[in-house]
Scaffold this motif. Structure first.
Motif, PDB file in Angstrom:
ATOM      1  N   LEU A 105     -18.609  21.382  -6.648  1.00 20.39           N
ATOM      2  CA  LEU A 105     -17.244  20.939  -6.380  1.00 20.39           C
ATOM      3  C   LEU A 105     -16.669  20.089  -7.510  1.00 20.39           C
ATOM      4  CD1 LEU A 105     -17.517  20.013  -2.584  1.00 20.39           C
ATOM      5  CD2 LEU A 105     -16.129  21.858  -3.568  1.00 20.39           C
ATOM      6  N   GLY A 106     -17.493  19.728  -8.480  1.00 18.45           N
ATOM      7  CA  GLY A 106     -17.023  18.903  -9.591  1.00 18.45           C
ATOM      8  C   GLY A 106     -16.665  17.492  -9.173  1.00 18.45           C
ATOM      9  N   LEU A 107     -17.390  16.943  -8.216  1.00 15.94           N
ATOM     10  CA  LEU A 107     -17.082  15.586  -7.744  1.00 15.94           C
ATOM     11  C   LEU A 107     -17.387  14.551  -8.821  1.00 15.94           C
ATOM     12  CD1 LEU A 107     -18.387  15.635  -4.054  1.00 15.94           C
ATOM     13  CD2 LEU A 107     -16.164  16.345  -4.977  1.00 15.94           C
ATOM     14  N   GLN A 108     -16.496  13.572  -8.932  1.00 12.12           N
ATOM     15  CA  GLN A 108     -16.630  12.511  -9.925  1.00 12.12           C
ATOM     16  C   GLN A 108     -15.750  11.331  -9.501  1.00 12.12           C
ATOM     17  OE1 GLN A 108     -14.879  13.674 -13.731  1.00 12.12           O
ATOM     18  NE2 GLN A 108     -13.568  15.134 -12.688  1.00 12.12           N
ATOM     19  N   PRO A 109     -15.882  10.192 -10.162  1.00 16.77           N
ATOM     20  CA  PRO A 109     -15.034   9.046  -9.806  1.00 16.77           C
ATOM     21  C   PRO A 109     -13.552   9.419  -9.820  1.00 16.77           C
ATOM     22  CG  PRO A 109     -16.776   8.337 -11.267  1.00 16.77           C
ATOM     23  CD  PRO A 109     -16.868   9.842 -11.221  1.00 16.77           C
ATOM     24  N   GLY A 110     -12.839   8.974  -8.811  1.00 15.10           N
ATOM     25  CA  GLY A 110     -11.404   9.270  -8.711  1.00 15.10           C
ATOM     26  C   GLY A 110     -11.083  10.442  -7.811  1.00 15.10           C
ATOM     27  N   GLY A 132     -19.887   9.304  -7.479  1.00 14.53           N
ATOM     28  CA  GLY A 132     -18.854   8.288  -7.662  1.00 14.53           C
ATOM     29  C   GLY A 132     -17.545   8.630  -6.987  1.00 14.53           C
ATOM     30  N   ALA A 133     -17.488   9.792  -6.317  1.00 12.06           N
ATOM     31  CA  ALA A 133     -16.270  10.189  -5.608  1.00 12.06           C
ATOM     32  C   ALA A 133     -16.130   9.370  -4.326  1.00 12.06           C
ATOM     33  CB  ALA A 133     -16.318  11.677  -5.273  1.00 12.06           C
ATOM     34  N   HIS A 134     -14.882   9.237  -3.854  1.00 11.04           N
ATOM     35  CA  HIS A 134     -14.643   8.594  -2.562  1.00 11.04           C
ATOM     36  C   HIS A 134     -14.697   9.669  -1.485  1.00 11.04           C
ATOM     37  CE1 HIS A 134     -12.518   6.985   0.917  1.00 11.04           C
ATOM     38  NE2 HIS A 134     -12.834   5.778   0.452  1.00 11.04           N
ATOM     39  N   ILE A 135     -15.501   9.431  -0.447  1.00  9.31           N
ATOM     40  CA  ILE A 135     -15.710  10.455   0.577  1.00  9.31           C
ATOM     41  C   ILE A 135     -15.350   9.919   1.957  1.00  9.31           C
ATOM     42  CG2 ILE A 135     -17.325  12.101   1.588  1.00  9.31           C
ATOM     43  CD1 ILE A 135     -18.968  11.938  -0.957  1.00  9.31           C
ATOM     44  N   THR A 155     -27.203  -0.030   3.574  1.00  6.47           N
ATOM     45  CA  THR A 155     -27.454   0.469   2.218  1.00  6.47           C
ATOM     46  C   THR A 155     -26.854  -0.436   1.160  1.00  6.47           C
ATOM     47  OG1 THR A 155     -27.469   2.736   3.029  1.00  6.47           O
ATOM     48  CG2 THR A 155     -27.156   2.439   0.670  1.00  6.47           C
ATOM     49  N   GLY A 156     -25.652  -0.979   1.447  1.00  7.52           N
ATOM     50  CA  GLY A 156     -24.992  -1.846   0.486  1.00  7.52           C
ATOM     51  C   GLY A 156     -24.497  -1.051  -0.709  1.00  7.52           C
ATOM     52  N   ARG A 157     -24.652  -1.614  -1.920  1.00  5.42           N
ATOM     53  CA  ARG A 157     -24.300  -0.918  -3.176  1.00  5.42           C
ATOM     54  C   ARG A 157     -22.835  -0.475  -3.201  1.00  5.42           C
ATOM     55  NH1 ARG A 157     -28.917   3.412  -4.465  1.00  5.42           N
ATOM     56  NH2 ARG A 157     -27.796   3.412  -6.453  1.00  5.42           N
ATOM     57  N   ASN A 158     -21.945  -1.293  -2.616  1.00  4.75           N
ATOM     58  CA  ASN A 158     -20.501  -1.042  -2.646  1.00  4.75           C
ATOM     59  C   ASN A 158     -20.092   0.280  -2.001  1.00  4.75           C
ATOM     60  OD1 ASN A 158     -19.905  -3.455  -4.075  1.00  4.75           O
ATOM     61  ND2 ASN A 158     -20.531  -2.467  -5.988  1.00  4.75           N
ATOM     62  N   LEU A 159     -20.902   0.765  -1.079  1.00  2.00           N
ATOM     63  CA  LEU A 159     -20.560   2.027  -0.433  1.00  2.00           C
ATOM     64  C   LEU A 159     -19.290   1.915   0.401  1.00  2.00           C
ATOM     65  CD1 LEU A 159     -23.866   3.780   0.670  1.00  2.00           C
ATOM     66  CD2 LEU A 159     -21.975   4.768  -0.615  1.00  2.00           C
ATOM     67  N   ASP A 160     -18.943   0.706   0.829  1.00  2.40           N
ATOM     68  CA  ASP A 160     -17.700   0.546   1.576  1.00  2.40           C
ATOM     69  C   ASP A 160     -16.492   0.860   0.708  1.00  2.40           C
ATOM     70  OD1 ASP A 160     -18.301  -1.701   0.036  1.00  2.40           O
ATOM     71  OD2 ASP A 160     -17.073  -3.019   1.278  1.00  2.40           O
ATOM     72  N   LEU A 162     -16.588   3.356  -1.486  1.00  2.00           N
ATOM     73  CA  LEU A 162     -16.664   4.786  -1.782  1.00  2.00           C
ATOM     74  C   LEU A 162     -16.632   5.665  -0.536  1.00  2.00           C
ATOM     75  CD1 LEU A 162     -19.424   4.853  -4.570  1.00  2.00           C
ATOM     76  CD2 LEU A 162     -16.951   5.128  -4.871  1.00  2.00           C
ATOM     77  N   SER A 163     -16.539   5.056   0.646  1.00  5.97           N
ATOM     78  CA  SER A 163     -16.626   5.866   1.852  1.00  5.97           C
ATOM     79  C   SER A 163     -15.863   5.261   3.013  1.00  5.97           C
ATOM     80  CB  SER A 163     -18.104   6.025   2.258  1.00  5.97           C
ATOM     81  OG  SER A 163     -18.657   4.758   2.615  1.00  5.97           O
TER      82      SER A 163
END
Length: 355
Positions: A105-110, A132-135, A155-160, A162-163
């Motif tokens: 799908l070519g997922l990447q930041p942004g 790094g994509a937002h899902i 999990t942490g790691r700033n997932l909030d 990204l999701s």
């Protein structure tokens, strides 16, 4: 949901040897009633396909209310099979299976992506961290959403950042037209009562010219609907996995096209795997350590522990019946795989026409 049975105020909430979330299960529904209501939809208990399709939301919710804790116990947080290579562990194959979707799908930041039928968010978290994509994850089961939020926070790691998780029916999603840059699903749209209608709803929220990819549960071309033994195996797969029915690979391609998608790629990945997809749930693979809980010995240990926990009221009544139902489902999957009539690895990549 009807037929709610309140858990006893004195229910023991301490840890148990299986790490199953019995306290949460008991608070959801009376298990014995839910098992009966789930079974009544299926052919082996007098149900039919049309009734399952008409009541699919209720059926699927009952199934996942019952099955989720056992899935987490025996499988982890990514509820799916995977294409597996020689010398690759089960966990490694699960992650590669998820990464493959992100790459195709070519997922990447942004990029703004949608996970249709996200379960408890295992693949969503893995793909978000990998790409790094937002899902955005969509799931119509409240219990699974609560587990997804729990695991994501843990999990942490700033997932909030990204999701996010949205409780909604993927047949009627609360998003504007042309909202997402990409969409994927993993073993989720097989629950749809109307395959074309489900794919059309996904087409609606996807931006023009962008892609939708997924892994679909399908009957293969080897499946003979007139063969009683094969019919029985498929019935066990449907009952044990909360499915309205199982479409063929050809029907799935036709449904994607009827919904308005352009087919870019479609193939059964099971045909190129070094290790059969059903290996993690095959009870005859008794030497397998990583998925020991699904071996014959592991099943027996689980059986006696759940029975004991049910007896002392740590596990709500009906837990053992749920475990037994899921074992039968696994046996149906293994039989379908070995007979070559069923695959959970039908991959597709399709595109919405540019407007």
């Amino acid at each position: 949901m009807q037929h709610i049975c309140r858990a006893s105020e004195g229910l023991i909430r301490s840890a148990n040897p299986l790490c199953l979330h019995f306290d949460e299960l008991a608070g959801l529904t009376c298990l014995a009633i839910s098992i009966h209501l789930l079974q009544k939809y299926h052919t082996t208990h007098g149900g039919d396909v049309q009734a399952r399709k008409e009541q699919y939301a209720d059926m699927v919710n009952k199934y996942y209310d019952l099955a989720t804790s056992f899935y987490e116990y025996g499988w982890g947080t990514s509820f799916h099979f995977a294409h597996r290579l020689k010398h690759e562990t089960h966990t490694e194959s699960i992650r590669r299976h998820e990464h493959y979707l992100a790459l195709r799908l070519g997922l990447q930041p942004g990029v703004k992506c949608l996970d249709v039928g996200c379960g408890i968010g295992g693949p969503l978290r893995e793909i978000a961290l990998f790409s790094g994509a937002h899902i955005t994850g969509v799931n119509n089961n409240a219990y699974q959403i609560s587990r997804a939020l729990y695991h994501t926070k843990r999990t942490g790691r700033n997932l909030d950042q990204l999701s996010r998780f949205v409780k909604a029916d993927f047949m009627n999603m609360p998003f504007e037209d042309n909202s997402f840059d990409a969409v994927y699903q993993i073993d989720a749209t097989c629950h749809a009562p109307d395959q074309v209608g489900c794919y059309r709803e996904i087409l609606r929220v996807l931006k023009p010219g962008q892609c939708f990819a997924g892994y679909e549960w399908c009957a293969t071309s080897a499946y003979d609907r007139n063969n009683p033994l094969q019919q029985q195996v498929m019935a066990e797969v449907e009952l044990g996995n909360g499915l309205p029915d199982i479409r063929t690979t050809e029907e799935t391609i036709a449904s994607l096209q009827a919904a308005g998608f352009e087919i870019l790629d479609a193939c059964d990945l099971a045909t190129t795997a070094d290790i059969p997809w059903w290996d993690p749930v095959d009870p005859d693979q008794w030497t397998r350590l990583q998925n020991f809980r699904t071996t014959k010995v592991g099943r027996k240990i689980t059986h006696y522990l759940v029975k004991a926990l049910e007896r002392v009221t740590i596990a709500p009544k009906g837990s053992l019946e749920v475990a037994t139902m899921l074992e039968r489902a696994a046996d149906g999957l293994v039989a379908g795989g070995k007979m070559g009539i069923f695959t959970p690895l039908f991959f597709f990549l399709v595109r919405k026409h540019a407007q």
